[in-house]
Design a protein around this motif. Sequence first.
Motif, mmCIF file in Angstrom:
data_model
loop_
_atom_site.group_PDB
_atom_site.id
_atom_site.type_symbol
_atom_site.label_atom_id
_atom_site.label_comp_id
_atom_site.label_asym_id
_atom_site.label_seq_id
_atom_site.Cartn_x
_atom_site.Cartn_y
_atom_site.Cartn_z
ATOM 1 N N ALA A 213 40.025 28.454 52.726
ATOM 2 C CA ALA A 213 40.904 28.297 51.555
ATOM 3 C C ALA A 213 40.123 27.715 50.384
ATOM 4 O O ALA A 213 40.304 28.134 49.234
ATOM 5 N N PHE A 214 39.267 26.745 50.664
ATOM 6 C CA PHE A 214 38.436 26.177 49.598
ATOM 7 C C PHE A 214 37.508 27.237 49.006
ATOM 8 O O PHE A 214 37.263 27.257 47.803
ATOM 9 N N ALA A 215 36.982 28.119 49.859
ATOM 10 C CA ALA A 215 36.044 29.132 49.388
ATOM 11 C C ALA A 215 36.706 30.097 48.408
ATOM 12 O O ALA A 215 36.154 30.379 47.331
ATOM 13 N N THR A 216 37.880 30.619 48.759
ATOM 14 C CA THR A 216 38.555 31.533 47.834
ATOM 15 C C THR A 216 39.103 30.779 46.627
ATOM 16 O O THR A 216 39.130 31.326 45.512
ATOM 17 N N ALA A 217 39.509 29.544 46.818
ATOM 18 C CA ALA A 217 40.002 28.737 45.695
ATOM 19 C C ALA A 217 38.932 28.588 44.625
ATOM 20 O O ALA A 217 39.203 28.715 43.419
ATOM 21 N N ALA A 218 37.713 28.336 45.063
ATOM 22 C CA ALA A 218 36.620 28.155 44.105
ATOM 23 C C ALA A 218 36.396 29.415 43.284
ATOM 24 O O ALA A 218 36.160 29.357 42.063
ATOM 25 N N ARG A 219 36.491 30.557 43.929
ATOM 26 C CA ARG A 219 36.285 31.817 43.211
ATOM 27 C C ARG A 219 37.366 32.032 42.158
ATOM 28 O O ARG A 219 37.079 32.478 41.037
ATOM 29 N N VAL A 220 38.612 31.721 42.500
ATOM 30 C CA VAL A 220 39.711 31.887 41.541
ATOM 31 C C VAL A 220 39.511 30.968 40.339
ATOM 32 O O VAL A 220 39.623 31.404 39.178
ATOM 33 N N LEU A 221 39.236 29.716 40.597
ATOM 34 C CA LEU A 221 39.136 28.754 39.499
ATOM 35 C C LEU A 221 37.982 29.098 38.564
ATOM 36 O O LEU A 221 38.121 29.019 37.336
ATOM 37 N N GLU A 222 36.868 29.509 39.124
ATOM 38 C CA GLU A 222 35.718 29.850 38.289
ATOM 39 C C GLU A 222 35.981 31.102 37.470
ATOM 40 O O GLU A 222 35.705 31.145 36.265
ATOM 41 N N LEU A 223 36.536 32.129 38.108
ATOM 42 C CA LEU A 223 36.796 33.373 37.392
ATOM 43 C C LEU A 223 37.895 33.215 36.358
ATOM 44 O O LEU A 223 37.785 33.737 35.232
ATOM 45 N N LEU A 224 38.951 32.485 36.689
ATOM 46 C CA LEU A 224 40.048 32.313 35.735
ATOM 47 C C LEU A 224 39.591 31.490 34.534
ATOM 48 O O LEU A 224 40.003 31.760 33.397
ATOM 49 N N THR A 225 38.730 30.523 34.758
ATOM 50 C CA THR A 225 38.177 29.745 33.645
ATOM 51 C C THR A 225 37.427 30.651 32.685
ATOM 52 O O THR A 225 37.566 30.545 31.456
ATOM 53 N N ALA A 226 36.623 31.566 33.228
ATOM 54 C CA ALA A 226 35.860 32.491 32.383
ATOM 55 C C ALA A 226 36.784 33.473 31.668
ATOM 56 O O ALA A 226 36.588 33.779 30.481
ATOM 57 N N LEU A 227 37.794 33.966 32.369
ATOM 58 C CA LEU A 227 38.701 34.947 31.772
ATOM 59 C C LEU A 227 39.509 34.351 30.629
ATOM 60 O O LEU A 227 39.615 34.958 29.549
ATOM 61 N N ILE A 228 40.073 33.170 30.852
ATOM 62 C CA ILE A 228 40.901 32.535 29.823
ATOM 63 C C ILE A 228 40.115 32.354 28.531
ATOM 64 O O ILE A 228 40.634 32.553 27.418
ATOM 65 N N ALA A 229 38.848 31.989 28.654
ATOM 66 C CA ALA A 229 38.031 31.756 27.468
ATOM 67 C C ALA A 229 37.796 33.024 26.669
ATOM 68 O O ALA A 229 37.556 32.958 25.451
#
Length: 505
Positions: free
Chosen positions: A339-355
């Motif tokens: 769960a931590f592994a997929t969570a990290a991918r979401v947070l990193e990608l969503l941070t880049a997308l929002i910007a």
Amino acid sequence: MANLQDPRLTDTSGFPDPVYKETVLRPLFDGAKTHHVAAFGAIDRAHLVMLAETGILTPEQAGKIAVARAALDDEIDPATLVYTGEVEDYFFLVEKELKVRVGAELGGRLHTARSRNDIDHTLFKLGLRARLNVLIGQAIALHGAIVKKAEAEADTLIVAYTHGQPAQPSTLGHYLSAMAEVLARDIQRLFEAYRIVNLSPMGAAAITTSGFPINRERVAELLGFAAPLQNSYSCIAGVDYITSTYSAIELLFLHLGRPIQDLQFWTSFEVGQIYVPNALVQISSIMPQKRNPVPIEHLRHLASQTVGRAHTMLTIMHNTPFTDMNDSEGETQETGYQAFATAARVLELLTALIAQISVDPARVANNIRRSCITITELADSVVRREGLSFREGHEIAAAVAKAVVAAQGDLGTDGYAPFLDAFRHATGRDPEIDAAAFAEITSPEYFVAVRDRTGGPAPAAMAKAIAGYKTQNAAFAADLETFIATQAAADAQLATAFNLLKEAA
């Protein structure tokens, strides 16, 4: 006659059974060597320092064990270890190797006043704590990116939807601010889970602590925990540090999944109010016209995977006995790490997308025109300027919207004539609102500007809210920095105390 002989007297089988070895012991061993070696080493060091400081071991005994324990880390690469069945698990392998170096009598003294029960829950907590540090940091970074984007887009008009239908004009900044508020509450839940994790089980031993004069507070300090857990039974039976962690994760990604779904909808061809840059768009292998913002799809399914994996941890804990048990240990912990592994991918990608997303103003303007979504303000303005009741104003505005939509017109330019008819029909008089005032009232800019109450999209309300979000984000970062600094200081203190033991050998 039935054989009544006690099977315990005739059992000649040897441990481990080959099937048990391959289906249970080998996977557990491989998991331990992959995930828990560093935590187990830290626990050994902290416990040894405490045994020496309390006089349970002499300086000479502790020193020899310290030298041998350090040698294990230097000489054995866990990645190269292959489970043979000679020992039950990784713990017994370490103890076996320690005894080879210092002798069976002295090597067995390190385990004085402890059990695999308190060791296991402590190393699982150390594993969760380290992962929470990273996850919280990534969530704070996403929160900061959302707030930054909200400030930059505070005046950027969008269509806000309810029930999947155009509802009212708002701004991208206002929408993102709502997202930031929910995320902030999720970050607070992660911090609370962290505080539950950050209490030491060491010293509980099997269940009831020990008759030896151990110092549980000292071990907690050396491992960077805030304090020992108070009740020793709770140390080995309580799994709320697991459930609190994965409940917080499940809620975080459940909540993030909702705006991710909005982004998918808003980037569709039919809506098109959000533009995703080429760097985050994939093309079709056959249809040259296609722009597929597939990062949003990956965000959606990875967020769902994270929710599912986190919920799996809660399900595993359900209806288990209130005691030390394998259900919460080794392989279950490794399941949670996914769960931590997929969570990290979401947070990193969503941070880049929002910007990087932007609003297509032409599409927004066209959707506002086609949907008459400023009509609510016409109803409100009729109440304020003409002295009518809200229900009267609402009925007049509804008649105007119906006429404009039927004519496929624009509310601001084509709506005044229907407004005059509806107003006269309802009141028997002409309105004070003239054509120029009507055009202003029904514009999206005016709609946003007059909603300047706390929490609204108007500039003053937004500026106040964003200032608060920035302060909150800075406080989150400071709290996390304090946690990390405390752990670093504990690591340094443990290294110094352990090295002193070695030097005294």
